[in-house]
Design an enzyme around this catalytic site. Structure first.
Site, PDB file in Angstrom:
ATOM      1  N   HIS A 115       0.840  -1.209   0.000  1.00  0.00           N
ATOM      2  CA  HIS A 115       0.000   0.000   0.000  1.00  0.00           C
ATOM      3  C   HIS A 115       0.875   1.258   0.000  1.00  0.00           C
ATOM      4  CE1 HIS A 115      -3.249  -2.746   1.182  1.00  0.00           C
ATOM      5  NE2 HIS A 115      -4.072  -1.803   0.749  1.00  0.00           N
ATOM      6  N   LYS A 150      -0.514   4.804   4.687  1.00  0.00           N
ATOM      7  CA  LYS A 150      -1.363   3.842   5.411  1.00  0.00           C
ATOM      8  C   LYS A 150      -0.856   3.657   6.838  1.00  0.00           C
ATOM      9  CE  LYS A 150      -3.709  -0.575   4.927  1.00  0.00           C
ATOM     10  NZ  LYS A 150      -4.998   0.018   5.329  1.00  0.00           N
TER      11      LYS A 150
HETATM   12  P1  NAD Z   1      -7.274   9.353   5.312  1.00  0.00           P
HETATM   13  O1  NAD Z   1      -6.348   9.538   6.462  1.00  0.00           O
HETATM   14  O2  NAD Z   1      -6.977  10.020   4.021  1.00  0.00           O
HETATM   15  O3  NAD Z   1      -8.769   9.778   5.735  1.00  0.00           O
HETATM   16  C1  NAD Z   1      -9.336   9.558   7.001  1.00  0.00           C
HETATM   17  C2  NAD Z   1     -10.091  10.811   7.378  1.00  0.00           C
HETATM   18  O4  NAD Z   1     -10.797  10.551   8.601  1.00  0.00           O
HETATM   19  C3  NAD Z   1      -9.153  12.018   7.606  1.00  0.00           C
HETATM   20  O5  NAD Z   1      -9.600  13.149   6.867  1.00  0.00           O
HETATM   21  C4  NAD Z   1      -9.262  12.220   9.112  1.00  0.00           C
HETATM   22  O6  NAD Z   1      -9.060  13.576   9.484  1.00  0.00           O
HETATM   23  C5  NAD Z   1     -10.688  11.739   9.358  1.00  0.00           C
HETATM   24  N1  NAD Z   1     -11.004  11.570  10.782  1.00  0.00           N
HETATM   25  C6  NAD Z   1     -10.171  11.256  11.803  1.00  0.00           C
HETATM   26  N2  NAD Z   1     -10.852  11.285  12.964  1.00  0.00           N
HETATM   27  C7  NAD Z   1     -12.127  11.624  12.676  1.00  0.00           C
HETATM   28  C8  NAD Z   1     -13.302  11.820  13.459  1.00  0.00           C
HETATM   29  N3  NAD Z   1     -13.300  11.696  14.789  1.00  0.00           N
HETATM   30  N4  NAD Z   1     -14.467  12.155  12.823  1.00  0.00           N
HETATM   31  C9  NAD Z   1     -14.492  12.302  11.475  1.00  0.00           C
HETATM   32  N5  NAD Z   1     -13.397  12.136  10.679  1.00  0.00           N
HETATM   33  C10 NAD Z   1     -12.230  11.790  11.285  1.00  0.00           C
HETATM   34  O7  NAD Z   1      -7.385   7.757   5.127  1.00  0.00           O
HETATM   35  P2  NAD Z   1      -8.028   6.956   3.891  1.00  0.00           P
HETATM   36  O8  NAD Z   1      -6.948   6.486   2.991  1.00  0.00           O
HETATM   37  O9  NAD Z   1      -9.197   7.709   3.341  1.00  0.00           O
HETATM   38  O10 NAD Z   1      -8.537   5.651   4.669  1.00  0.00           O
HETATM   39  C11 NAD Z   1      -9.476   5.735   5.729  1.00  0.00           C
HETATM   40  C12 NAD Z   1      -9.750   4.340   6.271  1.00  0.00           C
HETATM   41  O11 NAD Z   1     -10.394   3.552   5.264  1.00  0.00           O
HETATM   42  C13 NAD Z   1      -8.484   3.558   6.660  1.00  0.00           C
HETATM   43  O12 NAD Z   1      -8.778   2.778   7.804  1.00  0.00           O
HETATM   44  C14 NAD Z   1      -8.236   2.668   5.455  1.00  0.00           C
HETATM   45  O13 NAD Z   1      -7.509   1.497   5.755  1.00  0.00           O
HETATM   46  C15 NAD Z   1      -9.663   2.339   5.080  1.00  0.00           C
HETATM   47  N6  NAD Z   1      -9.861   1.906   3.681  1.00  0.00           N
HETATM   48  C16 NAD Z   1     -10.752   0.893   3.496  1.00  0.00           C
HETATM   49  C17 NAD Z   1     -11.069   0.473   2.210  1.00  0.00           C
HETATM   50  C18 NAD Z   1     -12.134  -0.587   2.031  1.00  0.00           C
HETATM   51  O14 NAD Z   1     -12.452  -0.934   0.871  1.00  0.00           O
HETATM   52  N7  NAD Z   1     -12.731  -1.068   3.116  1.00  0.00           N
HETATM   53  C19 NAD Z   1     -10.452   1.077   1.103  1.00  0.00           C
HETATM   54  C20 NAD Z   1      -9.538   2.119   1.328  1.00  0.00           C
HETATM   55  C21 NAD Z   1      -9.263   2.530   2.639  1.00  0.00           C
END
Ligand code: NAD
Length: 267
Positions: free
Chosen positions: A154, A158
């Protein structure tokens, strides 16, 4: 269907805003991110590169939950279970994509699923969900003469490892052999590790660049090696699956569902 996005300033959050905007029958009802985020107060659609929507990025997850028919959470492992609890209090269904959630967080999500329908998947790509089913099947067919190793790569941002998808692949492989992953997982090798134990499932996590998500399940015997690989080339694939799950979950009974339930396939 009014859909709210939790974590809407994040990489996946912005992709989800775009996906909701282009989906027939779906409308953006709100977006929240963490308190103190520098983009609070800005239009969530313009942040995602779209025309102004009038929906402003806030820091109050509950306000988004209250304004929505369903919410999608791609935030952080430390907050996603709390969002599920808030959803249960308001009877708002939720789709969770956040990974790295611990046992206490899992228990909170399962408790919430007694009151509301929840889709929780480590990966919303259709191809990966086919890979989950194939991994379970092959692990059973090939048996313990084949060592199973799961390798993922990744992007450098991450925060959890191995990826949630890699762990689900491990759970599927363990289930195919009638075992529990916790009993046979090898999550990191370093130094004098000794020989590989028969039946273990090994993990390796690579991090670098902007790789969206690559997963390989390797079955290695003394004489042959079989590798199944999935590569996501755009985050759009996850957003598309998560919005599909949101439209689906809104009409379900309380309970915890997987993406296989959404897609309607069983292996
Ligand atoms: P990212 O860090 O770009 O985004 C996460 C967002 O959540 C950030 O903007 C952060 O400020 C926000 N956040 C943190 N605390 C918060 C709160 N209390 N309330 C609201 N928002 C809050 O990360 P990303 O790459 O977008 O990934 C996010 C999550 O999704 C990770 O856990 C990642 O592993 C997961 N993910 C899952 C899949 C899937 O298909 N299930 C795919 C991609 C990513």
């Amino acid at each position: 269907m009014n859909i709210g996005i939790l974590g809407s300033a994040g990489r996946m959050g912005q992709m989800l805003v775009r996906e909701v905007a282009r989906t027939d029958g779906a409308a953006l009802s709100g977006g929240a991110d963490r308190a103190g985020h520098p983009l609070i107060g800005q239009d969530i659609a313009t942040l995602a590169g779209l025309n102004t929507s009038g929906v402003v990025l806030g820091a109050d997850a509950y306000a988004v939950i209250a304004a929505s028919d369903v919410v999608i959470d791609f935030t952080h492992a430390s907050v996603a279970p709390g969002h599920a609890t808030l959803c249960a209090a308001h009877k708002t269904p939720i789709v969770i994509g956040t990974t790295g959630i611990d046992a206490a967080g899992t228990a909170a999500i399962e408790k919430a699923a007694k009151d509301i329908p929840i889709v929780w998947a480590s990966n919303y790509a259709v191809g990966v969900n086919v890979l989950f089913a194939m991994t379970r099947r092959l692990a059973g067919v090939l048996g313990e003469d084949f060592d199973i190793e799961i390798v993922e790569m990744h992007h450098r941002h991450k925060v959890d490892a191995p990826s949630g998808t890699a762990l689900t692949l491990g759970e599927m492989a363990a289930a195919g052999r009638g075992r529990k992953l916790a009993d046979i997982a090898q999550r990191g090798r370093d130094g004098l590790t000794g020989e590989r134990r028969k039946g273990d499932i090994g993990f390796a996590a690579l991090r670098g660049g902007e790789v969206v998500g690559d997963h390989t399940v390797m079955f290695a015997s003394d004489h042959e090696r079989l590798e199944l690989t999935h590569k996501a080339s755009s985050r759009e694939v996850f957003a598309r699956g998560a919005v599909r799950a949101a439209l689906w979950v809104a009409t379900q009974k309380p309970g915890r569902y997987s993406m296989a339930d959404v897609l309607g396939f069983t292996d």
